[in-house]
Scaffold this active site. Structure first.
Site, PDB file in Angstrom:
ATOM      1  N   PHE A  54       0.801  -1.218   0.000  1.00 49.46           N
ATOM      2  CA  PHE A  54       0.000   0.000   0.000  1.00 49.46           C
ATOM      3  C   PHE A  54       0.837   1.273   0.000  1.00 49.46           C
ATOM      4  O   PHE A  54       0.342   2.344  -0.353  1.00 49.46           O
ATOM      5  CB  PHE A  54      -0.919   0.029   1.240  1.00 49.46           C
ATOM      6  CG  PHE A  54      -0.181   0.292   2.533  1.00 49.46           C
ATOM      7  CD1 PHE A  54       0.138   1.583   2.933  1.00 49.46           C
ATOM      8  CD2 PHE A  54       0.208  -0.749   3.354  1.00 49.46           C
ATOM      9  CE1 PHE A  54       0.826   1.836   4.111  1.00 49.46           C
ATOM     10  CE2 PHE A  54       0.897  -0.520   4.527  1.00 49.46           C
ATOM     11  CZ  PHE A  54       1.205   0.783   4.914  1.00 49.46           C
ATOM     12  N   LYS A  73      -1.288  -8.092  -8.858  1.00 49.24           N
ATOM     13  CA  LYS A  73      -2.264  -7.913  -7.778  1.00 49.24           C
ATOM     14  C   LYS A  73      -1.808  -6.742  -6.913  1.00 49.24           C
ATOM     15  O   LYS A  73      -0.961  -6.888  -6.039  1.00 49.24           O
ATOM     16  CB  LYS A  73      -2.399  -9.162  -6.911  1.00 49.24           C
ATOM     17  CG  LYS A  73      -3.641  -9.092  -5.981  1.00 49.24           C
ATOM     18  CD  LYS A  73      -3.475  -9.840  -4.691  1.00 49.24           C
ATOM     19  CE  LYS A  73      -2.747  -9.062  -3.654  1.00 49.24           C
ATOM     20  NZ  LYS A  73      -3.490  -7.867  -3.142  1.00 49.24           N
ATOM     21  N   GLU A 104      -5.066  -4.087  -2.105  1.00 47.22           N
ATOM     22  CA  GLU A 104      -6.504  -3.836  -2.135  1.00 47.22           C
ATOM     23  C   GLU A 104      -6.861  -2.494  -1.491  1.00 47.22           C
ATOM     24  O   GLU A 104      -7.965  -1.975  -1.686  1.00 47.22           O
ATOM     25  CB  GLU A 104      -7.249  -4.967  -1.418  1.00 47.22           C
ATOM     26  CG  GLU A 104      -6.998  -5.091   0.075  1.00 47.22           C
ATOM     27  CD  GLU A 104      -5.702  -5.803   0.422  1.00 47.22           C
ATOM     28  OE1 GLU A 104      -5.435  -5.990   1.626  1.00 47.22           O
ATOM     29  OE2 GLU A 104      -4.944  -6.176  -0.503  1.00 47.22           O
ATOM     30  N   CYS A 140       9.816   1.425   3.368  1.00 49.99           N
ATOM     31  CA  CYS A 140      10.707   0.339   3.774  1.00 49.99           C
ATOM     32  C   CYS A 140      12.143   0.824   3.918  1.00 49.99           C
ATOM     33  O   CYS A 140      12.984   0.134   4.488  1.00 49.99           O
ATOM     34  CB  CYS A 140      10.644  -0.818   2.781  1.00 49.99           C
ATOM     35  SG  CYS A 140      11.276  -0.403   1.140  1.00 49.99           S
ATOM     36  N   GLU A 154       9.357  -3.585  13.557  1.00 51.78           N
ATOM     37  CA  GLU A 154       9.286  -2.563  12.527  1.00 51.78           C
ATOM     38  C   GLU A 154       8.019  -1.757  12.767  1.00 51.78           C
ATOM     39  O   GLU A 154       6.901  -2.250  12.554  1.00 51.78           O
ATOM     40  CB  GLU A 154       9.265  -3.171  11.125  1.00 51.78           C
ATOM     41  CG  GLU A 154       9.289  -2.099  10.039  1.00 51.78           C
ATOM     42  CD  GLU A 154       9.127  -2.644   8.623  1.00 51.78           C
ATOM     43  OE1 GLU A 154       9.649  -2.019   7.689  1.00 51.78           O
ATOM     44  OE2 GLU A 154       8.469  -3.693   8.469  1.00 51.78           O
TER      45      GLU A 154
END
Length: 538
Positions: free
Chosen positions: A187, A211, A214, A319, A419
């Protein structure tokens, strides 16, 4: 200035002024919903067409600044997912034979169209993901750079050859496409991460099943339209939507030869194990705990500004965000200055002109970040700057957490072992550079690290001894440009070929080697039969 140039700004701000109650916000963050019927369903992209899914379950796409549902992502049915992969398989039969020069021309068209539609893409990203509009444009641009690199596919896929490996014998090699490959994206970068994957994959002759997350599907649906406009043949790129079932389908589908993934460790480890067990190639970029080392001789003002930007930009949802700063010697005296600078950052809706960081992606993400801050304090950390419980008058239901600074953090503190993926900087101290390097190397992750120093000797020692895949010297977020590769290591990566650059080409291709023998006197006489093992090099 950025906001004044975009025609949608007034509409965007008006839309954000309508906020729902906190109770409704909690309701809307349920995983599956059939509520909010006015929110349009996101379509699938199969065989070059936008297809309305027959799904019965949907995931709400929620504006993180308001909790308004802006769209509904369908959980594609098994039949729809199979139709998408079948489309990829059919298209590969012809796409692999399209001359590389023609494939590259489509990439040139695509990069032009993305530039022309940059504002539309950035608007959608900010609306669905929450990051600032300027950061959303950066999201698009860093993906665009990979498309530009994919335009050199002809050069990047050149093979090797040796003439006369033996008398009258030559050996050549080609880099050939694998077939159908797939990508699963997170995301936090709705445009960029997918653009790390399919432009290069299709430019070298593969077809691609994507993919996207969502939670943020909108940017990829715009890019699908641009693919059609660029001249991409139907079926070369297909897009499905879903969660766990879609991921498992891609891991198991025999047509898919390789999977690219960026996201968290739990999903990444699952995908790597399940897909490799089916014989697929996998490149899996996962979690991180990125450290920077601050030496006493560093440029103080520049270092502070770079740390604050890298730690809190994008609300820490990168990240490669700097989440740990190790202060060597007297540089620890700079920690109050970092807090003072961070405190000045403007936390706001991403469409606001002066916003420095926007909301977190979801109510659950906000709750998790605030919980981990509390755990960090319980484990002995000192809370120097607290960004929790932040409420904005214009966006009372936004998932906002302000810049947070913890000091006196130890390696066993929860704020260090987890994290956090939020705007939280953990400060640690070391007496010497050796101690800082040992601390970094003891951490399981190896995505990125940086050192701030004016000493060439210290910089060289650090870059040589630190066990991290991407190292910055006075560069806080050392993400390579796409003619190199993204080279996270250790627990931050699973696989053996990294994203984009030369390694990306090798991930999406296989080497075929041909050895041929054409004797000078073949026309004059027949080949003599031999049953001995061939030894052409003798």
């Amino acid at each position: 200035a950025l906001l004044r140039r975009v025609p949608f700004a007034s509409m965007a701000l008006a839309r954000h002024s309508a906020c729902v109650t906190s109770a409704a916000a909690r309701l809307l963050t349920r995983t599956f919903t059939q509520a909010a019927p006015k929110a349009p369903p996101v379509k699938l992209f199969i065989d070059g067409k936008f297809v309305e899914s027959m799904a019965k379950e949907f995931v709400p796409v929620i504006d993180p600044a308001t909790q308004n549902v802006v769209a509904r992502t369908p959980l594609a049915t098994p039949e729809e997912m199979q139709a998408a992969v079948d489309s990829c398989a059919r298209a590969f039969k012809t796409w692999k034979d399209v001359p590389v020069s023609q494939r590259v021309r489509i990439m040139f068209n695509l990069q032009r169209l993305i530039r022309e539609n940059e504002e539309t893409l950035a608007t959608t990203i900010t609306k669905e993901q929450g990051k600032t509009y300027a950061d959303a444009k950066g999201d698009v641009f860093r993906g665009l750079e990979v498309i530009e690199q994919s335009c050199s596919a002809a050069t990047m896929t050149m093979g090797e050859s040796v003439e006369n490996v033996s008398r009258n014998m030559d050996t050549i090699s080609f880099q050939q496409p694998l077939g159908v490959v797939g990508g699963i994206t997170p995301f936090n970068f709705p445009a960029m991460v997918a653009l790390w994957m399919y432009p290069l994959a299709v430019a070298v002759g593969n077809t691609f099943l994507l993919k996207p997350s969502e939670k943020v599907p909108g940017a990829q649906m715009i890019l699908a339209r641009l693919l059609n406009e660029a001249g991409m043949p139907p079926g070369v790129v297909n897009i499905i939507h879903g969660t766990h079932d879609a991921v498992n389908f891609m891991c198991d589908a025999p047509e898919i030869r390789a999977i690219s993934f960026v996201g968290g460790n739990r999903a990444g480890e699952h995908i790597f194990a399940r897909a490799t067990a089916k014989g697929k190639r996998v490149q899996s970029n996962m979690a991180a705990k990125n450290h920077c080392v601050v030496m006493p001789d560093a440029n103080k003002e520049a270092t502070i500004n770079q740390i604050v930007g890298a730690a809190f930009g994008a609300a820490g949802q990168r990240c490669m965000a700097l989440s740990v700063a190790i202060f060597v010697g007297r540089s620890k005296d700079w920690i109050p200055d970092i807090c003072a600078t961070a405190k000045k950052l403007n936390v706001n809706c991403g469409f606001q002109e002066k916003a420095d960081l926007g909301p977190l992606i979801s109510v659950e993400a906000k709750q998790r970040v605030e919980h981990l801050i509390e755990e960090g304090v319980k484990d002995g950390g000192t809370l120097l700057l607290d960004g929790r419980h932040l409420k904005l008058a214009d966006y009372p239901n936004g998932n906002f957490v302000g810049p947070t600074v913890l000091s006196n953090i130890t390696p066993n503190n929860t704020a260090y072992t987890e994290e956090i993926f939020g705007p939280v900087l953990s400060c640690m101290e070391a007496d010497h550079l050796d101690d800082a390097i040992q601390l970094i190397n003891s951490n399981p992750y190896g995505n990125g690290t940086a050192i701030f120093t004016n000493s060439g000797a210290a910089a060289r020692k650090f870059q040589h001894e630190v066990d991290v895949g991407q190292v910055g010297v006075n560069v806080p977020i050392p993400v390579p440009l796409p003619f190199f590769s993204f080279t996270g290591s250790r627990a931050s990566f699973r696989g053996d070929r990294h994203f984009y650059g030369k390694q990306g080409v090798f991930f999406y291709t296989q080497t075929k080697t041909i050895t041929s023998l054409w004797r000078d006197d073949d026309v004059a006489r027949a080949e003599t039969l031999s049953t001995s093992f061939p030894t052409p090099g003798k």
